[in-house]
Design an enzyme around this catalytic site. Structure first.
Site, short mmCIF file in Angstrom:
data_model
loop_
_atom_site.label_atom_id
_atom_site.label_comp_id
_atom_site.label_asym_id
_atom_site.label_seq_id
_atom_site.Cartn_x
_atom_site.Cartn_y
_atom_site.Cartn_z
N LYS A 136 -24.67 -3.11 -19.15
CA LYS A 136 -24.35 -3.71 -17.85
C LYS A 136 -24.81 -2.72 -16.78
O LYS A 136 -24.39 -1.57 -16.78
CB LYS A 136 -22.83 -3.94 -17.77
CG LYS A 136 -22.38 -4.82 -16.64
CD LYS A 136 -20.92 -5.17 -16.81
CE LYS A 136 -20.37 -5.86 -15.56
NZ LYS A 136 -18.93 -6.09 -15.66
N GLY B 231 -26.14 -16.68 -14.59
CA GLY B 231 -26.80 -15.95 -15.69
C GLY B 231 -26.64 -14.45 -15.54
O GLY B 231 -26.18 -13.95 -14.51
N ARG C 216 -21.07 -2.55 -23.04
CA ARG C 216 -19.91 -3.41 -23.26
C ARG C 216 -20.01 -4.06 -24.64
O ARG C 216 -21.08 -4.52 -25.04
CB ARG C 216 -19.88 -4.48 -22.17
CG ARG C 216 -18.82 -5.53 -22.35
CD ARG C 216 -18.54 -6.27 -21.07
NE ARG C 216 -19.60 -7.19 -20.71
CZ ARG C 216 -19.60 -7.93 -19.59
NH1 ARG C 216 -18.60 -7.81 -18.73
NH2 ARG C 216 -20.58 -8.74 -19.30
N ASP D 92 -17.42 -18.55 -14.80
CA ASP D 92 -18.43 -17.70 -15.45
C ASP D 92 -17.81 -16.40 -15.93
O ASP D 92 -18.46 -15.64 -16.67
CB ASP D 92 -19.59 -17.40 -14.49
CG ASP D 92 -19.13 -16.88 -13.15
OD1 ASP D 92 -18.31 -17.55 -12.50
OD2 ASP D 92 -19.56 -15.79 -12.74
N GLY E 236 -27.41 -11.34 -14.43
CA GLY E 236 -28.29 -10.77 -13.42
C GLY E 236 -28.32 -9.25 -13.45
O GLY E 236 -29.18 -8.62 -12.84
N ARG E 237 -27.33 -8.68 -14.11
CA ARG E 237 -27.32 -7.20 -14.20
C ARG E 237 -26.78 -6.78 -15.56
O ARG E 237 -26.08 -5.80 -15.69
CB ARG E 237 -26.46 -6.60 -13.09
CG ARG E 237 -25.10 -7.19 -13.10
CD ARG E 237 -24.12 -6.44 -12.31
NE ARG E 237 -23.00 -7.36 -12.07
CZ ARG E 237 -21.85 -7.01 -11.62
NH1 ARG E 237 -21.64 -5.77 -11.32
NH2 ARG E 237 -20.90 -7.89 -11.45
N ASP F 83 -30.05 -6.34 -7.45
CA ASP F 83 -30.88 -5.25 -7.99
C ASP F 83 -30.66 -5.03 -9.48
O ASP F 83 -31.33 -4.20 -10.11
CB ASP F 83 -30.61 -3.94 -7.23
CG ASP F 83 -29.14 -3.53 -7.30
OD1 ASP F 83 -28.36 -4.19 -8.01
OD2 ASP F 83 -28.78 -2.54 -6.62
N GLY F 84 -29.68 -5.74 -10.05
CA GLY F 84 -29.43 -5.59 -11.48
C GLY F 84 -28.74 -4.29 -11.85
O GLY F 84 -28.56 -3.98 -13.03
P1 AMP Z 1 -19.66 -11.44 -10.95
O1 AMP Z 1 -19.03 -12.00 -9.73
O2 AMP Z 1 -19.71 -9.96 -10.96
O3 AMP Z 1 -19.04 -12.01 -12.19
O4 AMP Z 1 -21.18 -11.90 -10.95
C1 AMP Z 1 -21.57 -13.20 -10.60
C2 AMP Z 1 -23.05 -13.37 -10.76
O5 AMP Z 1 -23.77 -12.47 -9.92
C3 AMP Z 1 -23.57 -13.13 -12.17
O6 AMP Z 1 -24.61 -14.04 -12.41
C4 AMP Z 1 -24.10 -11.72 -12.09
O7 AMP Z 1 -25.10 -11.47 -13.06
C5 AMP Z 1 -24.68 -11.69 -10.67
N1 AMP Z 1 -24.74 -10.32 -10.14
C6 AMP Z 1 -23.70 -9.57 -9.73
N2 AMP Z 1 -24.11 -8.36 -9.30
C7 AMP Z 1 -25.46 -8.33 -9.44
C8 AMP Z 1 -26.48 -7.36 -9.18
N3 AMP Z 1 -26.21 -6.15 -8.68
N4 AMP Z 1 -27.77 -7.70 -9.44
C9 AMP Z 1 -28.06 -8.92 -9.94
N5 AMP Z 1 -27.15 -9.87 -10.21
C10 AMP Z 1 -25.87 -9.59 -9.96
MG MG Z 2 -19.24 -12.21 -14.04
#
Ligand code: AMP
Ligand code: MG
Length: 487
Positions: free
Chosen positions: A109, A86, A172, A248, A88-89, A121-122
């Protein structure tokens, strides 16, 4: 400033997202704003001051009509299923209908935690935010389907990674943020009824003509497969390596999404990997078509409950669609390469010529981008550019001779053909060493090099004498380029 939001996902898809809010940044400051894109979207920002833009596009001020939410999704990450990912950030502010009738998501984002943040930390650091801005704008300029970047705003806060970095928020723009992983989430946790609702929404939004198909969900599978084939063929033709082709990070719209540890290769090498987290090379350049195929098999699995509900016999048809991807991709890939090579109508000898090219590229390792420009320069009677790319001047003479022979199929003059090739083969791409330079300067507070490079990658085809240094690859003896995940 008003944004005319029309939030269809929020309205129609309750239960498929979590309402969320942006964190308040301490001192938002506009880094870059995409006025051209704003105009395309019907956002009238021309007379809005930077401070107001910074507040709107960092989450400090919620624009009227916004209905912020975080999407739920799952995903296969490096082959392993995570049932709960989901946004997360990221935070969807809402959707807008552009003057041309197209619908777009407007998403922040890096705007702070959501119900899906788990331990994260989002937030986002300025480097990855500006990298996504730059590379997505380069992709758009090269006609590759992609999410776009409307704004980047520094938050004034620090973001802790391996060390502390200045924080930033990217705005974005996407045709939608519906991912293969979105389907996987609802297939895994809820079953057929939810998958059918999501599929119907996706069809209405992206492929309205499929609603009348005998089995619309089967038709959706076929349509998404075709867009992924086109997308990955585009990437391969540019030497682009996405870096994290997890399910994802696959948008069903067929747009490139989630620019993290992505890069363009300089010298050709089929096993090129740049991502620090891809130790086994799962997402290496040459693996991308096979991974796309694998991801589409996961998409088919997630859609199966919906396909089956309409007609159980269509499950077999779905398997056939997936089994045919190899051949479908190959056909699209050959068309992509014909265009790069200045060949017109398809011919039985194309496959041999193109396969032979990649054998030779692997053997001699010229700069992949400059190689195609040098081919066009050969047509203008100048061999020096090609010779400069090769270990020995005549290294690729046999392949070039067979290419030349095939050009004779069509009565195009060499100069016309060279012009057509230059229009299909970019000269200026975001070179890794330049990207690192400009992101380093931006982190220190100097945005000028970033803005200059942005201007270059937005005009990738026409040669400019004052940009000669932007066409050059990084020094070959440099340590292998490594990019880090876009957190
Ligand atoms: P990504 O590999 O960047 O596509 O992210 C994979 C998952 O990790 C997704 O659910 C993102 O929302 C979550 N995510 C990545 N970085 C962060 C962050 N700094 N804080 C919270 N969730 C994160
Ligand atoms: Mg992603």
């Amino acid at each position: 400033m008003d944004i005319a939001f029309d939030n269809s996902f929020h309205r129609e898809m309750e239960g498929f997202y979590a309402p969320a809010e942006a964190a308040v940044p301490s001192a938002p400051k506009l880094l870059v704003f995409n006025q051209t894109l704003a105009a395309t979207l019907g956002i009238d920002a021309a007379n809005v001051d930077d401070d107001s833009l910074a507040h709107l596009f960092s989450g400090a001020t919620l624009p009227g009509g916004a209905a912020p939410l975080a999407f739920a999704y799952a995903g296969h990450q490096f082959g392993h299923f995570s049932s709960q990912l989901g946004d997360g950030r990221a935070l969807l502010l809402g959707e807008i209908l552009a003057p041309d009738g197209r619908r777009f998501d407007v998403q922040l984002k890096g705007s702070g935690p959501t119900p899906f943040s788990r331990n994260g930390d989002g937030k986002a650091a300025i480097g990855p935010v500006l990298r996504e801005f730059l590379v997505s704008e380069a992709m758009a300029a090269m006609h590759v389907p992609t999410t776009r970047s409307l704004a980047a705003v520094a938050t004034g806060d620090r973001v802790q990674r391996e060390r502390a970095h200045p924080g930033a928020v990217l705005t974005r723009i996407a045709g939608s943020h519906i991912r293969v992983g979105t389907f996987q989430f609802f297939a895994a946790h809820f079953g057929a009824e939810h998958v059918i609702r999501l599929s119907n929404y996706t069809i209405a939004r992206h492929f309205p003509e499929l609603a009348a198909a005998a089995n619309p969900h089967l038709a959706l599978l076929a349509a998404v497969i075709e867009r992924q084939c086109l997308l990955v063929a585009n990437w391969m033709g540019l030497g682009f390596i996405h870096g994290v082709m997890n399910t994802d990070n696959v948008a069903v719209s067929g747009e490139t999404i989630d620019y993290g540890p992505c890069a363009f290769m300089d010298r050709f090498a089929v096993h090129s990997v740049f991502s620090s987290i891809d130790a086994n090379g799962r997402y290496a350049y040459g693996n991308q078509p096979a991974i796309m195929n694998w991801n589409m098999a996961r998409f088919a699995e997630a859609l199966l409950p919906a396909i089956h509900a309409v007609n159980p016999q269509d499950v077999e048809a779905a398997k056939v669609l997936v089994a045919d991807i190899v051949e479908q991709f190959r056909t699209i890939w050959l068309a992509t390469m014909r265009q790069k090579l200045g060949l017109g109508a398809p011919h039985s000898s194309d496959a041999g010529l193109i396969d032979g090219l990649f054998d030779a590229l692997e053997q001699y390792g010229p700069d992949f981008t400059l190689f195609f420009r040098a081919l066009a320069t050969l047509l203008r009677g100048d061999a020096s550019a090609m010779q400069a790319l090769l270990p020995e001047p005549d290294a690729m003479a046999p392949w070039i001779a067979s290419w030349w022979a095939q050009l004779e199929r069509e009565p195009l003059s060499p100069l016309e053909r060279a012009a057509a090739m230059d229009a299909a083969n970019p000269l200026y791409i975001p070179r890794n060493h330049r990207v690192e330079e400009v992101l380093g300067a931006a982190e220190q507070g100097d945005l000028a090099p970033f803005l200059a490079l942005l201007e270059v990658v937005r005009a990738p085809y026409a040669e400019r004498a004052d940009w000669a240094h932007h066409a050059q690859p990084g020094p070959a003896e440099a340590a292998p380029y490594v990019t880090f995940c876009g957190t």
